[in-house]
Structures are given as structure tokens and as C-alpha cells.
Scaffold this motif. Structure first.
Motif, mmCIF file in Angstrom:
data_model
loop_
_atom_site.group_PDB
_atom_site.id
_atom_site.type_symbol
_atom_site.label_atom_id
_atom_site.label_comp_id
_atom_site.label_asym_id
_atom_site.label_seq_id
_atom_site.Cartn_x
_atom_site.Cartn_y
_atom_site.Cartn_z
ATOM 1 N N ASN A 287 0.827 -1.211 0.000
ATOM 2 C CA ASN A 287 0.000 0.000 0.000
ATOM 3 C C ASN A 287 0.860 1.259 0.000
ATOM 4 N N SER A 288 1.976 1.229 0.739
ATOM 5 C CA SER A 288 2.859 2.398 0.759
ATOM 6 C C SER A 288 3.440 2.663 -0.618
ATOM 7 N N LEU A 289 3.889 1.622 -1.317
ATOM 8 C CA LEU A 289 4.458 1.797 -2.654
ATOM 9 C C LEU A 289 3.404 2.284 -3.640
ATOM 10 N N ALA A 290 2.210 1.692 -3.586
ATOM 11 C CA ALA A 290 1.142 2.106 -4.500
ATOM 12 C C ALA A 290 0.705 3.541 -4.216
ATOM 13 N N VAL B 192 3.554 10.570 -6.738
ATOM 14 C CA VAL B 192 4.372 10.811 -7.927
ATOM 15 C C VAL B 192 3.484 11.016 -9.142
ATOM 16 N N SER B 193 2.428 10.212 -9.244
ATOM 17 C CA SER B 193 1.486 10.372 -10.350
ATOM 18 C C SER B 193 0.070 10.221 -9.810
ATOM 19 N N SER C 79 -3.621 -5.775 -9.873
ATOM 20 C CA SER C 79 -2.945 -5.659 -8.578
ATOM 21 C C SER C 79 -1.897 -6.748 -8.455
ATOM 22 N N ILE C 80 -0.884 -6.463 -7.680
ATOM 23 C CA ILE C 80 0.139 -7.451 -7.349
ATOM 24 C C ILE C 80 0.490 -7.266 -5.880
ATOM 25 N N ASP C 81 0.651 -8.383 -5.171
ATOM 26 C CA ASP C 81 0.833 -8.294 -3.725
ATOM 27 C C ASP C 81 1.565 -9.522 -3.211
ATOM 28 N N ILE C 82 1.860 -9.490 -1.938
ATOM 29 C CA ILE C 82 2.529 -10.575 -1.234
ATOM 30 C C ILE C 82 1.472 -11.452 -0.566
ATOM 31 N N ASP C 83 1.792 -12.727 -0.385
ATOM 32 C CA ASP C 83 0.866 -13.664 0.245
ATOM 33 C C ASP C 83 0.362 -13.123 1.586
ATOM 34 N N ARG C 84 -0.926 -13.297 1.838
ATOM 35 C CA ARG C 84 -1.565 -12.726 3.019
ATOM 36 C C ARG C 84 -0.912 -13.170 4.332
ATOM 37 N N SER C 85 -0.319 -14.355 4.374
ATOM 38 C CA SER C 85 0.273 -14.834 5.622
ATOM 39 C C SER C 85 1.438 -13.969 6.073
ATOM 40 N N PHE C 86 1.977 -13.123 5.172
ATOM 41 C CA PHE C 86 3.083 -12.238 5.531
ATOM 42 C C PHE C 86 2.618 -10.830 5.872
ATOM 43 N N TYR D 221 -5.323 2.332 -0.092
ATOM 44 C CA TYR D 221 -6.473 1.503 0.258
ATOM 45 C C TYR D 221 -6.848 1.608 1.729
ATOM 46 N N THR D 222 -6.235 2.502 2.489
ATOM 47 C CA THR D 222 -6.618 2.663 3.890
ATOM 48 C C THR D 222 -7.782 3.642 3.998
ATOM 49 N N GLN D 223 -8.499 3.563 5.109
ATOM 50 C CA GLN D 223 -9.618 4.465 5.394
ATOM 51 C C GLN D 223 -9.418 5.000 6.814
ATOM 52 N N PRO D 224 -8.557 6.011 6.991
ATOM 53 C CA PRO D 224 -8.133 6.400 8.337
ATOM 54 C C PRO D 224 -9.082 7.373 9.019
ATOM 55 N N VAL D 225 -9.135 7.270 10.337
ATOM 56 C CA VAL D 225 -9.780 8.256 11.181
ATOM 57 C C VAL D 225 -8.822 8.547 12.328
ATOM 58 N N ASP D 226 -8.684 9.797 12.684
ATOM 59 C CA ASP D 226 -7.747 10.225 13.730
ATOM 60 C C ASP D 226 -8.373 9.927 15.094
#
Length: 719
Positions: free
Chosen positions: A436-439, A487-488, A708-715, A447-452
Motif C-alpha cells: 500500500n505504501s508503494l502504491a 508521484v502520479s 494488482s500485485i501483492d505478497i501472500d496474506r500470511s506475511f 487503500y486505507t480508510q483512516p480516522v484520527d
């Protein structure tokens, strides 16, 4: 040699081996006083010590030979909690022959060995992991070739009565054809818990004082490798010829973490042996008696041994689960016997974090945010923890401070008082934090939905291995805004959360299971339920998604709101083998929310590669929704990737076509969602040990193509 599974089944009948289980109904033939330094316990232990010396010196047991079938596995436990089954990294299947003869001599020979590596890793085991424990351990206990524990006095050794104290547990009744055996549990602990010693229980045949079962862990002073968090040994004996209690089943578990950088990642070594095919008091050949205590046939002979099935299919489910009943029981028993401080890792300070994203992240609300955490265990058993993070775009500090009793096992106290400020994510995780940070940085895709949220309260878990944790806190919610620049592309606006003050109670649970047979269903579940009562005043801007440049000061009227609300949401993932390496994957995600003056931050959100493929992240915010995914996974040939000393990756990838449908109710006046059905279809590809996954999907109702491309959920738990 015959295959071990079939021979073990025959041995179970011929040898009348006894499986001792704590689910066996206790008998009242002898009361359970529960008091330490109990006269009945001391008397029984004295008999057991005498019996132990008799068997090692002179008895009617002159010799025996047997076969052993075992497994060694290295597993990775990733993320907070100990309930989700760990990831099997490497496993070995072993075959061993055993010979024992008076006076207390033995020869073990490794005759079969095969392994499989499921993740790129170089794993080695101590030599004694490849052998069976005989004579219920020696008087001076050594494990891990003396690198785990060394020269620990045995609780039934010759001098045990001066070093240990004992208490009676619950007696058990075991029935075999034509006979009933009474077995007494005796708990043991050191007289001085600050010394190297064992803690656990031993089950003794009341008539003969022979050892039926021995389970133990160790005081912190006994453990040499300071990375070790858990070390449990369980030895079970079976009744051979209705007279001799000889090794039947043995298990060891060693869990290690880091001594200075404490993140929720653990390496677990598990060993398991089944011993069968006994012959007793028969002549042992001279060549066998000339062998050393442990030896191995040639490498070619090891590979030629006729094992059944593939090693990963033969791996017992108790090897793969998060924590076996024996390990849990040993932990609980040890904590009840001595102070937790005598079991916990030494008083120390360490750098901590919940994962990589605690150290560095990038999102629309904070921009680049850097953080660090630390923990300190005091000598009197208190654990202090703190972490902080600074966002360079919002110029705000977030952090968490907690205090609680240091756990005897693991890293997280079962009870904590805490104060925190964090950008709490309201949505179900759609991808790993690092992804998510890279994207977010490169493509403005957050993809986060933050509330303070600012909060102070308590967190409680009944036991370290409990599936559920409970949280009660006074809270203050404030909306976040887009502060970062990618960046874009531009970021989507954040949720217009209401400004509220109040209290929230929440219970969260996570767990999973592995099948008892190859091809059966394995599962993972997550559940959270919360309720809150708040008060606040909202203006025309509250509940509206806004950008910073759109904010203006308005002297508008406000109205008072008093939300009393509740929400429950859960996830269930099931994987079932359907022949060969093919499998069917099912995922169900859903939630419901309701109450008086329902704020936007209390809705249930969906949208993204896992809850709504082909639709925007958190596009749907509703009072109720459910998402169902059906996915078929099948391997197809592909070139392996050379990995140097690790060999190469598997020569296949896994194709995973899927269909999914999201059914949603309506949202609120401030967060509108059109109710209805939203179908999706797509295909995924898992590659490089199935660690990476690429997806292409399309929403079939006003949706879009999404990749999308991602790492296995267990990680994800450490990312």
C-alpha cells in the motif's frame, strides 16, 4: 522394510499402546489435594525414582528393538497473536531403527530421510532432533545438543527430591482388554525457581510407578539460547506385552524470536516421533551392538527408503497448527507453578514494532511517516512499551504507550493499560502495508480508510493463546484529510468522519485450522464486534469528503448528535483440495452496523481486490453487506527461478480464476451507497513459491478493469 503407517496400525493392536489424553475422565480413587510438598506425591515419586533405577540396572526387561517414524519441521509464525496456523518453511520425514539392551545401552540408526522446502530458506537442525529419547531422558537433561538446555536435573533423578517439590494432579483410569490401569498425575516444580530446572507433570502407573507420560518446560535460568521463548518436551509411553512402558510418541517444540529487534515474527522447530514394531527380550545382533548410540546409513540409502505419499501430504496436522494442546497445557501448568518472571525472557530493552509499516509508511493522510518502538521488561515482571511515528506531510505525531505484566511466554502482555493516538484504519485490509505504501507513493492508490483516534483504556486477553482480545477505551474521533502528494495521479478524498467523544468496547478474534487428512478443508477466520456511545456536534462539513483546499471557515449552525452504535464484521476463508495440487478457495466477508445517529466511521466498507474486485477501494460504505468469492486454483508448468544456494523456485505457477459477488444495503445520508448486487470476475496468478500474487479483475456493474500485485496474506502481519 514395510511402510511405517501400516506397521504402526498393526502395532497399535498388537502392543496395546495407550494414548493418554487429558480428556479422559478423572477418577476419584485418590483425591487431588493440589498442595505442593504433598506426602502422597512424594511417596509416589520415591517409588518412581526407585523404579527408574531398577529399569536402568536390572529387571526382566533385557532388550528391545523398534522402528520410529518421525517428522521435523521449521515453521514461521508471522503477525500478532498465536492462533493463525504458522507457515511451513521446511519439513523432513525420518525413519529410524532403535535397539536397547542392558545395562542401559542403545543404538539408533537413521535409515530413511527426505525433505521438502516450501519457502526459500536454509534450515538446519541439531543432531539430537534426529533421534528418539530413551529411558525418559537422562538424569542430567540436555536438549539441542546442549545448546538449548544443558545438565538440567531430571524431576525423577536420583537427587530430585532435594531439588523439586511435587503435588498431586487428577488420577486417570485407562482400560485395555482384560485390565484397568490407574494412573496418577504428579506435578513438579523446582524448590528454587531461579535455578536451572524443569517444570511440568508426570503420569505414573499407580501399581508399578512406571512413567506413562512426561511433559515439561524449563525455567528461564535453564535455557541457554536467549532467543528461545518456548521449549516444551512431551514423552508418551505405551504398554508393551502388558508389562513394559516403552516409548510410543514424542514431541518437542522450540520457538525463537529476536533478542533485540522484537517484531511479531517467530521461528518454530517442531519434532514428532511415533515408535512401533517392538520386539522384546530377543537376541540383538553383534553388528547392531557395535554401533554408536546414533548413526546413519549412507545418503543414497536414506533417499531410497520407501516412504508413502509426498512429505508435505504426510506431515501430521499437529505439526502445522498454531500451538498443540500439549504445548498449551505445559505453558499453563508452568505459569501456575512458578512466577511468570521465572519463565519469561530476561529483563531487557529491545526495539519493537508490529511490522515494517511501523518503521516507514506512505499514505494520503500522513505522506511519508517514520516511526520506531521500544519495550523494556523490568526485573519485577513488568513490561513497558512505546512506539511513535511522525508524518512529514501532516506534521503530526502518533504514538502508543502501554504497561502490563510481562508474559511468561510470547511478546504481548495479556493485560495492558494504554494511551494512544493513531490513524485507525476502518476498512478490511485489501493488501499488505508495504504494498500500500508503494502504491500510494507511485500511483496515488491508498487503500486505507483512516480516522484520527485518541484513546486511553485497557486491552485484555484471557491467555496468550486465546483467539480473542478485548478492548475498552475512552475515545475521541476526528476526520483526516489528504495531505500527501503522489508521484502520479491524485489521491481520492478521505472519509468525512464525525468529530465525536465517547467510549468504545471491542472484541477481536483471529484463528484457523489445518485438516487432519490431505485434501480436507483448511480455514482461516477473523471476527470483530464493537459497540460505542458518543456525543458531538456536527456541521455541514461533517460527513462530507473534502480536500484541504476546499475547507473554509463557516459560521454555520451545528446540531448535537449522540450516537449509540454497534458493528460486527467477519471474514472466513476455506481451502479444500480437489485432487492433485488443485484446490477450491472460498472467501466470505460481511458485516452489519446500526444504531442511533450512525456516523460514517461506523459503516461497513468494501471495495478492492479482495472484497470487491474491479471496484474502487472502499467504494461501498453500507449498513450491511456481504461478499462471496469462489476461486479455482490449479498449477501450470513454468520455468523455475534459480536461487543460488537455495536451489530454484518450483517449476510451476498457480492459476486462480475467480468469480465474486458483493451484495450491499444502503449507506447513510452523509455516505451514500446504492444498494444492490455488484458482481466481479477475474484471474489471479500465484508464483515464486506462491508468495506473490498478481490479479486482473473487472467489476461487472459500473466497474472497471483493475490490476494488482501483492505478497501472500500470511506475511501481511509483519509488513
Amino acid at each position: 522394510m514395510n511402510s511405517f503407517p501400516s506397521s504402526m496400525r498393526r502395532a497399535a493392536v498388537l502392543l496395546c499402546s495407550v494414548v493418554l489424553s487429558l480428556s479422559t475422565r478423572p477418577v476419584s480413587a485418590q483425591p487431588n489435594t493440589g498442595a505442593w510438598r504433598n506426602a502422597s506425591a512424594d511417596s509416589l515419586v520415591e517409588r518412581a525414582i526407585a523404579r527408574r533405577g531398577l529399569q536402568l540396572a536390572d529387571s526382566t526387561l533385557l532388550s528391545y528393538q523398534a522402528d520410529a517414524h518421525g517428522f521435523l519441521a521449521f515453521l514461521a509464525q508471522l503477525g500478532e497473536g498465536t492462533i493463525i496456523p504458522p507457515k511451513v518453511v521446511q519439513s523432513e520425514e525420518l525413519a529410524l531403527t532403535i535397539a536397547w539392551w542392558q545395562p542401559g545401552r542403545s543404538a539408533q540408526r537413521l535409515v530413511g530421510r527426505r525433505d521438502t522446502t516450501l519457502l526459500p530458506a536454509r534450515v538446519g537442525y541439531y543432531r539430537d532432533r534426529y533421534g528418539v529419547v530413551l529411558d525418559n531422558l537422562p538424569d542430567r537433561i540436555r536438549l539441542g545438543d546442549g545448546q538449548d538446555v544443558r545438565d538440567v536435573p531430571h524431576p525423577l533423578g536420583a537427587s530430585a527430591l532435594s531439588q523439586y517439590e511435587y503435588a498431586m494432579g487428577d488420577p486417570l483410569r485407562i482400560r485395555i482388554p482384560g485390565r484397568e490401569i490407574l494412573v496418577d498425575e504428579v506435578k513438579f516444580r523446582p524448590r528454587d525457581a531461579a535455578t536451572p530446572a524443569a517444570i511440568g507433570s508426570v503420569y505414573l502407573d499407580r501399581e508399578t510407578a512406571a512413567v506413562v507420560r512426561l511433559s515439561m518446560t524449563f525455567t528461564r535460568a535453564a535455557i541457554i539460547d536467549k532467543r528461545i521463548e518456548t521449549l516444551v518436551v512431551t514423552l508418551e509411553n505405551g504398554l508393551v506385552r502388558e508389562r513394559y512402558w516403552l516409548p510410543r510418541k514424542q514431541e518437542v517444540e522450540v520457538s525463537r524470536g529476536s533478542t533485540w529487534f522484537d517484531i511479531p515474527a517467530r521461528g518454530i522447530v517442531r519434532g514428532r516421533w511415533q515408535i512401533s514394531n517392538y520386539t522384546v527380550n530377543e537376541q540383538i545382533s553383534a553388528p547392531t551392538m557395535a554401533l554408536p548410540r546414533w548413526s546413519s546409513v549412507s545418503r543414497d540409502s536414506l533417499k531410497a527408503h520407501p516412504f508413502e505419499d509426498r512429505v508435505i501430504d504426510a506431515l501430521p496436522p499437529e505439526i502445522q497448527i498454531a500451538s498443540s494442546e500439549d504445548v498449551v497445557r505445559a505453558r499453563v501448568q508452568a505459569e501456575a507453578a512458578v512466577r511468570s518472571a521465572m519463565l519469561a525472557r530476561p529483563a531487557t530493552a529491545s526495539v519493537t514494532g508490529r511490522g515494517v509499516s511501523d518503521l516507514a509508511r506512505f499514505n494520503r493522510a500522513e505522506g511519508l511517516a517514520l516511526g520506531l518502538g521500544g519495550a523494556h521488561r523490568t526485573g519485577n515482571g513488568v513490561q513497558l512499551g512505546a512506539r511513535a511515528r511522525y508524518g512529514f506531510s501532516d506534521r503530526e505525531v502518533k504514538g502508543h504507550v502501554s504497561i502490563g505484566p510481562a508474559p511468561a511466554f510470547g511478546r504481548t502482555p495479556t493485560f495492558q493499560l494504554f494511551v494512544e493516538r493513531d490513524y485507525r484504519d476502518l476498512a478490511f485490509a485489501e493488501r499488505a502495508g508495504v504494498t500500500n505504501s508503494l502504491a500510494s507513493l507511485l500511483f496515488g492508490s491508498d487503500y486505507t480508510q483512516p480516522v484520527d483516534t485518541r484513546a486511553a483504556g485497557i486491552i485484555w486477553r484471557r491467555a496468550p493463546n486465546s483467539a480473542f482480545s478485548w478492548r475498552l477505551a475512552a475515545e475521541q474521533d476526528r476526520p483526516t484529510t489528504v495531505r500527501a502528494t503522489a508521484v502520479s495521479r491524485e489521491f481520492a478524498p478521505t472519509l468525512g468522519a464525525w468529530r465525536l467523544n465517547g467510549a468504545r468496547a471491542e472484541v477481536q478474534g483471529t484463528g484457523g485450522w489445518v485438516p487432519s487428512e490431505p485434501g480436507a478443508t483448511r480455514g482461516l477466520w477473523m471476527l470483530s464486534a464493537s459497540a460505542g456511545a458518543y456525543e458531538g456536534r456536527i456541521s455541514v462539513l461533517d460527513g462530507i469528503a473534502v480536500r484541504p483546499e476546499s475547507l473554509i471557515l463557516l459560521a454555520s449552525e451545528t446540531r448535537r448528535v449522540t450516537p449509540v452504535v454497534a458493528r460486527a464484521q467477519g471474514l472466513l476463508q476455506l481451502t479444500r483440495g480437489i485432487g492433485g495440487d488443485r484446490s477450491l478457495f472460498l472467501q466470505t466477508y460481511g458485516g452489519v452496523a446500526g444504531g442511533h445517529d450512525l456516523p460514517p466511521q461506523w459503516l461497513v466498507f468494501a471495495g478492492g481486490p479482495w472484497t470487491g474486485p474491479g471496484y474502487d477501494a472502499q467504494q461501498f460504505g453500507a449498513r450491511a453487506l456481504v461478499s462471496q468469492r469462489v476461486e479455482f486454483r490449479t498449477p501450470v508448468p513454468a520455468p523455475g527461478i534459480p536461487l543460488g544456494r537455495f536451489g530454484k523456485s518450483p517449476s510451476h505457477v498457480t492459476l486462480a480464476p475467480f468469480v465474486q459477488v458483493l451484495a450491499t444495503a444502503s449507506g447513510t445520508a452523509q455516505r451514500r451507497t446504492v444498494s444492490g448486487l455488484y458482481p466481479s470476475a477475474g484471474v489471479g496468478m500465484l508464483f515464486f513459491y506462491d508468495l506473490l500474487r498478481a490479479d486482473v479483475g473487472r467489476g461487472l456493474r459500473d466497474g472497471h478493469w483493475r490490476f494488482s500485485i501483492d505478497i501472500d496474506r500470511s506475511f501481511w502481519g509483519i509488513l
